[in-house]
Design an enzyme around this catalytic site. Sequence first.
Site, PDB file in Angstrom:
ATOM      1  N   SER A   1      49.014  20.918  42.385  1.00 55.63           N
ATOM      2  CA  SER A   1      48.504  22.272  42.550  1.00 55.63           C
ATOM      3  C   SER A   1      48.891  23.145  43.917  1.00 55.63           C
ATOM      4  O   SER A   1      49.069  24.249  43.990  1.00 55.63           O
ATOM      5  CB  SER A   1      46.903  22.173  42.441  1.00 55.63           C
ATOM      6  OG  SER A   1      46.441  21.571  41.423  1.00 55.63           O
TER       7      SER A   1
ATOM      8  N   CYS B   1      40.915  14.427  43.778  1.00 57.82           N
ATOM      9  CA  CYS B   1      41.343  15.419  42.741  1.00 57.82           C
ATOM     10  C   CYS B   1      42.258  14.743  41.657  1.00 57.82           C
ATOM     11  O   CYS B   1      41.725  14.835  40.211  1.00 57.82           O
ATOM     12  CB  CYS B   1      42.768  16.341  43.607  1.00 57.82           C
ATOM     13  SG  CYS B   1      43.219  17.493  42.656  1.00 57.82           S
TER      14      CYS B   1
ATOM     15  N   CYS C   1      49.512  16.951  45.772  1.00 60.42           N
ATOM     16  CA  CYS C   1      48.982  17.250  44.518  1.00 60.42           C
ATOM     17  C   CYS C   1      49.889  18.415  43.835  1.00 60.42           C
ATOM     18  O   CYS C   1      50.391  19.162  44.767  1.00 60.42           O
ATOM     19  CB  CYS C   1      47.755  17.784  44.547  1.00 60.42           C
ATOM     20  SG  CYS C   1      46.949  18.266  42.807  1.00 60.42           S
TER      21      CYS C   1
ATOM     22  N   HIS D   1      52.224  25.003  43.374  1.00 57.69           N
ATOM     23  CA  HIS D   1      51.856  26.306  42.864  1.00 57.69           C
ATOM     24  C   HIS D   1      52.007  27.438  43.883  1.00 57.69           C
ATOM     25  O   HIS D   1      52.575  28.391  43.759  1.00 57.69           O
ATOM     26  CB  HIS D   1      50.895  26.325  41.866  1.00 57.69           C
ATOM     27  CG  HIS D   1      50.850  25.645  40.541  1.00 57.69           C
ATOM     28  ND1 HIS D   1      51.698  25.394  39.816  1.00 57.69           N
ATOM     29  CD2 HIS D   1      49.898  24.890  40.335  1.00 57.69           C
ATOM     30  CE1 HIS D   1      51.641  24.563  39.008  1.00 57.69           C
ATOM     31  NE2 HIS D   1      50.530  23.942  39.179  1.00 57.69           N
TER      32      HIS D   1
ATOM     33  N   HIS E   1      44.481  19.279  49.664  1.00 59.85           N
ATOM     34  CA  HIS E   1      42.782  19.209  49.382  1.00 59.85           C
ATOM     35  C   HIS E   1      42.386  17.973  48.767  1.00 59.85           C
ATOM     36  O   HIS E   1      41.378  17.772  48.472  1.00 59.85           O
ATOM     37  CB  HIS E   1      42.709  20.383  48.308  1.00 59.85           C
ATOM     38  CG  HIS E   1      43.288  20.071  47.079  1.00 59.85           C
ATOM     39  ND1 HIS E   1      44.876  20.456  46.775  1.00 59.85           N
ATOM     40  CD2 HIS E   1      43.418  19.513  45.773  1.00 59.85           C
ATOM     41  CE1 HIS E   1      45.325  20.049  45.892  1.00 59.85           C
ATOM     42  NE2 HIS E   1      44.452  19.303  45.008  1.00 59.85           N
TER      43      HIS E   1
HETATM   44  N1  APR Z   1      56.549  17.972  27.973  1.00 60.10           N
HETATM   45  C1  APR Z   1      56.217  16.757  28.556  1.00 60.10           C
HETATM   46  N2  APR Z   1      55.902  16.420  29.691  1.00 60.10           N
HETATM   47  C2  APR Z   1      56.323  17.553  30.686  1.00 60.10           C
HETATM   48  C3  APR Z   1      56.831  18.773  30.457  1.00 60.10           C
HETATM   49  C4  APR Z   1      57.139  19.172  28.770  1.00 60.10           C
HETATM   50  N3  APR Z   1      57.437  20.095  28.468  1.00 60.10           N
HETATM   51  N4  APR Z   1      57.121  19.258  31.408  1.00 60.10           N
HETATM   52  C5  APR Z   1      56.743  18.618  32.526  1.00 60.10           C
HETATM   53  N5  APR Z   1      56.344  17.526  31.988  1.00 60.10           N
HETATM   54  C6  APR Z   1      55.879  16.207  32.638  1.00 60.10           C
HETATM   55  C7  APR Z   1      56.641  15.770  33.938  1.00 60.10           C
HETATM   56  O1  APR Z   1      57.652  15.111  33.800  1.00 60.10           O
HETATM   57  C8  APR Z   1      55.612  15.243  34.958  1.00 60.10           C
HETATM   58  O2  APR Z   1      55.591  13.897  34.639  1.00 60.10           O
HETATM   59  O3  APR Z   1      54.478  16.680  33.368  1.00 60.10           O
HETATM   60  C9  APR Z   1      54.202  15.694  34.609  1.00 60.10           C
HETATM   61  C10 APR Z   1      53.431  16.759  35.548  1.00 60.10           C
HETATM   62  O4  APR Z   1      53.112  15.956  36.484  1.00 60.10           O
HETATM   63  P1  APR Z   1      53.036  16.268  38.214  1.00 60.10           P
HETATM   64  O5  APR Z   1      54.201  17.088  38.576  1.00 60.10           O
HETATM   65  O6  APR Z   1      52.906  14.881  38.904  1.00 60.10           O
HETATM   66  O7  APR Z   1      51.588  16.941  38.256  1.00 60.10           O
HETATM   67  P2  APR Z   1      50.184  16.760  38.371  1.00 60.10           P
HETATM   68  O8  APR Z   1      49.873  16.546  39.890  1.00 60.10           O
HETATM   69  O9  APR Z   1      49.797  15.600  37.505  1.00 60.10           O
HETATM   70  O10 APR Z   1      49.516  17.840  37.882  1.00 60.10           O
HETATM   71  C11 APR Z   1      49.490  18.176  36.527  1.00 60.10           C
HETATM   72  O11 APR Z   1      47.416  19.563  36.400  1.00 60.10           O
HETATM   73  O12 APR Z   1      45.994  19.496  38.101  1.00 60.10           O
HETATM   74  C12 APR Z   1      46.987  20.118  37.574  1.00 60.10           C
HETATM   75  O13 APR Z   1      47.882  21.801  38.934  1.00 60.10           O
HETATM   76  C13 APR Z   1      48.032  20.504  38.210  1.00 60.10           C
HETATM   77  O14 APR Z   1      49.216  21.993  36.817  1.00 60.10           O
HETATM   78  C14 APR Z   1      49.108  20.607  37.450  1.00 60.10           C
HETATM   79  C15 APR Z   1      48.719  19.557  36.231  1.00 60.10           C
HETATM   80 ZN    ZN Z   2      44.854  18.614  43.281  1.00 65.15          ZN
END
Ligand code: APR
Ligand code: ZN
Length: 353
Positions: free
Chosen positions: A28, A150, A26, A31, A47
């Site tokens: 998170s 999650c 994930c 980070h 997690h």
């Molecule tokens: N505009 C549009 N999309 C974006 C931008 C932006 N400025 N910046 C990043 N993205 C997209 C990425 O291309 C990616 O597809 O956001 C998505 C984030 O996805 P992941 O990295 O897979 O993250 P994810 O596990 O889905 O979690 C997203 O939710 O639970 C929280 O901690 C987690 O903060 C995180 C968020």
């Molecule tokens: Zn998570």
Amino acid sequence: MSIEDVDLDGPRPDEVRIRVAASGLCHSDYHFIVGDMPHPLPVVLGHEASGIVEAVGENVRHVKVGDAVVSCISTYCGECTQCQTGHNYRCDDKPARAPAIGEARLSQAGKPVHQFGQLGGFAEEMLIHAHSVSRIPEDMPLDVACLLGCAVLTGVGAAIERAKVRPGDMVAVIGCGGVGLNVIQGARLAGASRIIAVDLNPAKLELAKVFGATDLVAGGDGVVEQVRELTKGGVDYAFEVIGLAPTVRQAFMMLRKGGAAVMVGVPKFGSDISIPAMPFLQQEVSLISSMMGSVPFQVAIPRYAQLYLEGRLNLDSLVSQRIALTDINKGYEQLAAGSVARSVITFEGVGRA
Ligand code: APR
Ligand code: ZN
């Protein structure tokens, strides 16, 4: 991250010991890996895990040895006002398991090892509070079940439980990663008429279609105008699923009158968000947030598992690859590069994974 041996204490009365079958990578945890958020070290991250109960403490009633379970970070006490009013995911008094010196639940050479979220799912075994696991149906495949703990809970819950999307509503989802794709399928399950997926990454947009997006918009400047145009005046709900202030603002700006922007992404520690004051007043729009699906996880996880078994919830397409624990750092590099939705670590020979 390095792979090391850690000693586990036996389960105390309220604890369970789990043989981990699968564990999702994930965002998170990332980070903490890169230091956006502080965490005491050393720590076992992870997690979003599934597994089989190996041992239970004497007070544990809701699971027994041999049960298939999924872990969730929303450990609850059951007794505070939040728990007693049906909001145990907002528990005020999470059962404290921070190890006092000499009382470590996990340790190395007698020194305490921390568990992220009091879990620590990137491991062959977890020793955790019993209020951190949900039972799942026996026929649920464990290599996809871990995602229920999650990404699926957070995303589907944000749409169904927090926003309470209704049939016919128009929805936008900014950020289509592991969590955002689940907001999309939550909105689809709820009967949304338009689901506009927004992402910088074209591959994520293609995947969004598989989960029910009706329109795809490339992220960046001009997103607000495009969404307002597509929906002739804005969406009922806009979800921010990245954790950035500018995209929260975009979500807010693309609402129609009376709409709500839902912040789901985890922001950088100590950061602020700002929204323009006049539309906030005049258009009666809301800015709300959703944590861990805004629902007691032991209720939601078995339900979502059932929806998967009935073919109504897509978990298979969330898993881009199954990897070994030894490939965990590579898996996180791929997540950071945006080349995967979810990588799942699988441990051979556990349950049905
Ligand atoms: N505009 C549009 N999309 C974006 C931008 C932006 N400025 N910046 C990043 N993205 C997209 C990425 O291309 C990616 O597809 O956001 C998505 C984030 O996805 P992941 O990295 O897979 O993250 P994810 O596990 O889905 O979690 C997203 O939710 O639970 C929280 O901690 C987690 O903060 C995180 C968020
Ligand atoms: Zn998570």
